[in-house]
Each structure stands twice: as structure tokens, then as C-alpha cells.
Design a protein around this motif. Structure first.
Motif, PDB file in Angstrom:
ATOM      1  N   ILE A 152       0.842  -1.277   0.091  1.00  0.00           N
ATOM      2  CA  ILE A 152      -0.028  -0.035   0.136  1.00  0.00           C
ATOM      3  C   ILE A 152       0.757   1.182   0.034  1.00  0.00           C
ATOM      4  O   ILE A 152       0.569   2.138  -0.500  1.00  0.00           O
ATOM      5  N   ARG A 153       1.900   1.204   0.796  1.00  0.00           N
ATOM      6  CA  ARG A 153       2.773   2.309   0.822  1.00  0.00           C
ATOM      7  C   ARG A 153       3.503   2.336  -0.648  1.00  0.00           C
ATOM      8  O   ARG A 153       3.291   3.775  -1.064  1.00  0.00           O
ATOM      9  N   GLY A 154       3.958   1.325  -1.327  1.00  0.00           N
ATOM     10  CA  GLY A 154       4.476   1.510  -2.651  1.00  0.00           C
ATOM     11  C   GLY A 154       3.373   2.177  -3.552  1.00  0.00           C
ATOM     12  O   GLY A 154       3.814   3.318  -4.469  1.00  0.00           O
ATOM     13  N   GLN A 155       2.443   1.752  -3.423  1.00  0.00           N
ATOM     14  CA  GLN A 155       1.224   2.079  -4.503  1.00  0.00           C
ATOM     15  C   GLN A 155       0.831   3.541  -4.025  1.00  0.00           C
ATOM     16  O   GLN A 155       0.711   4.561  -5.153  1.00  0.00           O
ATOM     17  N   GLY A 156       0.919   3.776  -2.734  1.00  0.00           N
ATOM     18  CA  GLY A 156       0.398   5.233  -2.343  1.00  0.00           C
ATOM     19  C   GLY A 156       1.510   6.309  -2.979  1.00  0.00           C
ATOM     20  O   GLY A 156       1.121   7.452  -3.435  1.00  0.00           O
ATOM     21  N   LYS A 157       2.855   5.949  -2.955  1.00  0.00           N
ATOM     22  CA  LYS A 157       4.023   6.859  -3.328  1.00  0.00           C
ATOM     23  C   LYS A 157       3.873   7.167  -4.683  1.00  0.00           C
ATOM     24  O   LYS A 157       3.739   8.079  -5.677  1.00  0.00           O
ATOM     25  N   GLU A 158       3.516   6.060  -5.655  1.00  0.00           N
ATOM     26  CA  GLU A 158       3.303   6.221  -6.987  1.00  0.00           C
ATOM     27  C   GLU A 158       1.962   7.010  -7.466  1.00  0.00           C
ATOM     28  O   GLU A 158       2.122   7.918  -8.206  1.00  0.00           O
ATOM     29  N   ARG A 218       2.243  11.020  -9.127  1.00  0.00           N
ATOM     30  CA  ARG A 218       1.412  11.182 -10.178  1.00  0.00           C
ATOM     31  C   ARG A 218       0.442  12.482  -9.862  1.00  0.00           C
ATOM     32  O   ARG A 218       0.376  13.226 -10.668  1.00  0.00           O
ATOM     33  N   ASP A 219      -0.248  12.431  -8.976  1.00  0.00           N
ATOM     34  CA  ASP A 219      -1.554  13.417  -8.598  1.00  0.00           C
ATOM     35  C   ASP A 219      -0.873  14.667  -8.123  1.00  0.00           C
ATOM     36  O   ASP A 219      -1.359  15.942  -8.608  1.00  0.00           O
ATOM     37  N   MET A 220       0.301  14.860  -7.715  1.00  0.00           N
ATOM     38  CA  MET A 220       0.824  16.165  -7.283  1.00  0.00           C
ATOM     39  C   MET A 220       1.976  16.720  -8.262  1.00  0.00           C
ATOM     40  O   MET A 220       2.420  17.941  -8.373  1.00  0.00           O
ATOM     41  N   PHE A 221       2.146  15.760  -9.598  1.00  0.00           N
ATOM     42  CA  PHE A 221       3.079  15.779 -10.416  1.00  0.00           C
ATOM     43  C   PHE A 221       4.477  16.320  -9.831  1.00  0.00           C
ATOM     44  O   PHE A 221       5.017  17.301 -10.161  1.00  0.00           O
ATOM     45  N   ILE A 222       4.960  15.377  -9.099  1.00  0.00           N
ATOM     46  CA  ILE A 222       6.232  15.492  -8.601  1.00  0.00           C
ATOM     47  C   ILE A 222       7.042  14.355  -9.028  1.00  0.00           C
ATOM     48  O   ILE A 222       6.757  13.275  -8.954  1.00  0.00           O
ATOM     49  N   GLU A 271      16.378   6.670  -7.324  1.00  0.00           N
ATOM     50  CA  GLU A 271      16.347   6.001  -5.910  1.00  0.00           C
ATOM     51  C   GLU A 271      15.010   5.851  -5.473  1.00  0.00           C
ATOM     52  O   GLU A 271      14.523   4.685  -4.908  1.00  0.00           O
ATOM     53  N   GLU A 272      14.295   6.974  -5.372  1.00  0.00           N
ATOM     54  CA  GLU A 272      12.822   6.708  -4.727  1.00  0.00           C
ATOM     55  C   GLU A 272      11.858   5.869  -5.631  1.00  0.00           C
ATOM     56  O   GLU A 272      11.013   5.272  -5.107  1.00  0.00           O
ATOM     57  N   TYR A 273      12.315   6.120  -6.689  1.00  0.00           N
ATOM     58  CA  TYR A 273      11.395   5.224  -7.883  1.00  0.00           C
ATOM     59  C   TYR A 273      11.645   3.887  -7.684  1.00  0.00           C
ATOM     60  O   TYR A 273      10.808   2.970  -7.648  1.00  0.00           O
ATOM     61  N   MET A 274      12.918   3.414  -7.454  1.00  0.00           N
ATOM     62  CA  MET A 274      13.227   2.044  -7.256  1.00  0.00           C
ATOM     63  C   MET A 274      12.644   1.470  -6.156  1.00  0.00           C
ATOM     64  O   MET A 274      12.476   0.276  -6.160  1.00  0.00           O
ATOM     65  N   GLY A 275      12.869   2.205  -5.099  1.00  0.00           N
ATOM     66  CA  GLY A 275      12.166   1.924  -3.975  1.00  0.00           C
ATOM     67  C   GLY A 275      10.872   1.532  -3.837  1.00  0.00           C
ATOM     68  O   GLY A 275      10.412   0.756  -3.137  1.00  0.00           O
ATOM     69  N   MET A 276      10.189   2.421  -4.602  1.00  0.00           N
ATOM     70  CA  MET A 276       8.651   2.119  -4.820  1.00  0.00           C
ATOM     71  C   MET A 276       8.498   0.952  -5.390  1.00  0.00           C
ATOM     72  O   MET A 276       7.422   0.221  -5.001  1.00  0.00           O
ATOM     73  N   PHE A 283       4.947   8.286 -13.532  1.00  0.00           N
ATOM     74  CA  PHE A 283       6.392   8.719 -13.620  1.00  0.00           C
ATOM     75  C   PHE A 283       7.049   7.204 -13.693  1.00  0.00           C
ATOM     76  O   PHE A 283       6.880   6.647 -12.642  1.00  0.00           O
ATOM     77  N   THR A 284       7.606   7.104 -14.822  1.00  0.00           N
ATOM     78  CA  THR A 284       8.437   5.647 -14.815  1.00  0.00           C
ATOM     79  C   THR A 284      10.149   5.951 -15.211  1.00  0.00           C
ATOM     80  O   THR A 284      10.370   7.216 -15.389  1.00  0.00           O
ATOM     81  N   LEU A 285      10.823   5.045 -15.152  1.00  0.00           N
ATOM     82  CA  LEU A 285      12.263   5.443 -15.124  1.00  0.00           C
ATOM     83  C   LEU A 285      12.594   6.080 -16.556  1.00  0.00           C
ATOM     84  O   LEU A 285      13.485   7.051 -16.331  1.00  0.00           O
ATOM     85  N   PRO A 286      11.987   5.823 -17.620  1.00  0.00           N
ATOM     86  CA  PRO A 286      12.520   6.758 -18.948  1.00  0.00           C
ATOM     87  C   PRO A 286      11.992   8.064 -18.579  1.00  0.00           C
ATOM     88  O   PRO A 286      12.857   9.113 -18.948  1.00  0.00           O
ATOM     89  N   ILE A 287      11.133   8.479 -18.160  1.00  0.00           N
ATOM     90  CA  ILE A 287      10.525   9.756 -17.732  1.00  0.00           C
ATOM     91  C   ILE A 287      11.422  10.356 -16.849  1.00  0.00           C
ATOM     92  O   ILE A 287      11.890  11.594 -17.088  1.00  0.00           O
TER      93      ILE A 287
END
Length: 300
Positions: free
Chosen positions: A122-128, A132-136, A141-146, A219-223
Motif C-alpha cells: 500500500i505504501r508503494g502504491q501510495g507513493k506512485e 502522479r497526482d501532485m506531479f512530483i 532511487e525513490e522510484y526503485m524503492g517504490m 512517472f516511470t524510469l525513462p521519464i
């Protein structure tokens, strides 16, 4: 439970069975079964774990499609498009409660494991969703952790439940997280470059599924890689639009190729593939898991 309640059980779960009965390559099942090369649990216990994990996965898909605004799942209309958002959300919670009941019946410690792993998921899903919604734009490193949380901990749920019925006491959590990171990164890459390779998405949905992550604003790695450069501003502007325009999507993919973001992602995937195979060897070898990795390698 009263007879009246039982009479409606099948009707209440229609959004769930709608997805359950659709076609799937079921790669997650193959990964769970591959873990049993190490765990060596009985077929009976293995089936219980597979049932728990599969029910939980599909219940999460019901909510994911609503959160992502996806109208297609496994080549058919998403459950909420057929049955509506209220009934679909209710069915998702309904199935999760059935999963919790199954955990209690499987082993006294299974509920604790389920709760621990679910929190990470749930934490991983919440971060994503937050990014997305806050456009941050997150860091790499944060993305890989998610990814480790969102997908890796689902693999670890299966492995840890299996371990309750096994004499094997090795810790496979780091391996599960790395495998999950690779699995999700591969899925994200294929969504951009090879939608026909996506698990659970048949070839006749290629056009509809083409770069859906861009439409969802993810937000994905290429982006993230492209955002490091000044020219990446165009990519971020397209992402912000959540476009469904196929030509604009193709232009965005060309930008990602030109900026080296797709090649960078391919390099990360190759490195992870090598690291996971080395880890499998360090853990004593596992032909079934290596076979899974060979199947996943079709992104190249």
C-alpha cells in the motif's frame, strides 16, 4: 452467516470473477511456484498459498484500475466499467477479507505476514499515486524503492507464506524485492516499447494499450531519466496532459529514445537480469526461477 447472505455471495463477487475468468499468462503464479524449488512444501500447502496470493492480486487490480482510470484489463472492459465503481470497490474489500480468513486458516502466523507485506504494498502504491497526482518527479532511487515495495513485496508475501510450511529458513526477502523491481521495470518498459509483451494484455489490445502509463500520468524510469535534461521538459509537458493521442504518444517515445532514456532503461534491465541470476546461483541454484527469468527476457 445467514442463508440470505449466502444467496448473494456470488452476485456480490461478480466484479472479482469478471477479472478472475479473463485470460492471463499468470507469470506471478510461475514465480511463486519457482520459489517452491527452495521451499519444497506440499502440493496442498502450495495450492493454499497460490489461492491466497491470486485472490489478493486480483482484488488489488480492481482498485488499481479505478485509481489509474484504466478502462481495459486483460483485453476486456475493467470491472468498474461493467459493474460501477461502488460495487467494484466493495468486491475488492470483500475479497481481501476472504484472503485474511484464508490466511488465518493456513497458519497462525500468516496474518502477521499478510499485514506486514500489505502495508508495504500500500505504501508503494501510495507513493506512485502521490507523485502522479501532485506531479512530483521522484528521484531514480525513490522510484526503485517504490517498485521494491509495490511489486517485490507481493512476491515476498508468497515466499514468506510458503516458508511457514517449509523447513527452509533462508531469507529470500532481498531477492524477492530485486525480482519485483525487475518485473515491474520490465512491465513499464514494455508498456512504452512493446505493449504486446505485457503480461495479461493480448495482442489485439496493442493499439488501445500503447503507452497507457503516459495517459495515466505515471512517472516511470525513462521519464525520470529524461527529466534530468533541458530537452526533457517536452516529455514532462506531454506527461502532464495525460494524452490519449496516439501520435503524441509516439512523439514522446521518440523523444525518450533520442534522449537516451530508453537505452538507459534497457541497461538497468540488463544489469538487474545479471544480478538476479547471480543471486539465484548464490542461493543454491533454481532451474525453475531461471526459466522464469528466461521468459521475462523477451523484452529485449
Amino acid at each position: 452467516m445467514s442463508n440470505g447472505s449466502l444467496h448473494l455471495e456470488e452476485e456480490l463477487l461478480l466484479p472479482y470473477t469478471h477479472i478472475l475468468e479473463s485470460s492471463s499468462k499468470n507469470m506471478r503464479r510461475r514465480i511463486a511456484e519457482a520459489f517452491n524449488h527452495w521451499m519444497q512444501i506440499s502440493d496442498e500447502k502450495m495450492n493454499e498459498v497460490l489461492q491466497i496470493v491470486n485472490m489478493y492480486h486480483i482484488a488489488s487490480l480492481l482498485a488499481d484500475d479505478i485509481q489509474d482510470g484504466d478502462n481495459i484489463r486483460r483485453g476486456i472492459p475493467a470491472a468498474h466499467c461493467v459493474f460501477g465503481v461502488p460495487r467494484t470497490l466493495n468486491a475488492s474489500v470483500h475479497v481481501i477479507l476472504l484472503v485474511m480468513k484464508a490466511c488465518r486458516e493456513y497458519h497462525p502466523e500468516a496474518m502477521d505476514i499478510f499485514n506486514e507485506q500489505s502495508l508495504e504494498l500500500i505504501r508503494g502504491q501510495g507513493k506512485e499515486l502521490y507523485w502522479r497526482d501532485m506531479f512530483i518527479c521522484p528521484t531514480e532511487e525513490e522510484y526503485m524503492g517504490m517498485l521494491r515495495q509495490k511489486t517485490g513485496e507481493m512476491f515476498n508475501l508468497a515466499a514468506r507464506l510458503m516458508q511457514l510450511a517449509s523447513s527452509n529458513t533462508n531469507d529470500y526477502c532481498a531477492f524477492g524485492r530485486k525480482l519485483g523491481m525487475y518485473f515491474q521495470l520490465r512491465d513499464d518498459y514494455c508498456n512504452i516499447s512493446q505493449p504486446e509483451k505485457l503480461e495479461e494484455r493480448p495482442s489485439d489490445q496493442i493499439l488501445n494499450d500503447y503507452y497507457m502509463d503516459l495517459t495515466e500520468g505515471k512517472f516511470t524510469l525513462p521519464i525520470i531519466h529524461a527529466a534530468r535534461s533541458l530537452k526533457g521538459t517536452a516529455v514532462l509537458n506531454i506527461l502532464k496532459q495525460r494524452t490519449q493521442d496516439i501520435n503524441l504518444k509516439r512523439f514522446c517515445v521518440k523523444l525518450l529514445e533520442d534522449l537516451g532514456s530508453m537505452e538507459y532503461t534497457r541497461k538497468i534491465l540488463r544489469d538487474l537480469d545479471r544480478d538476479i541470476r547471480e543471486e539465484i546461483a548464490r542461493l543454491g541454484g533454481n532451474p525453475a526461477m531461471l526459466s522464469v527469468m528466461d521468459q521475462l527476457l523477451t523484452w529485449e
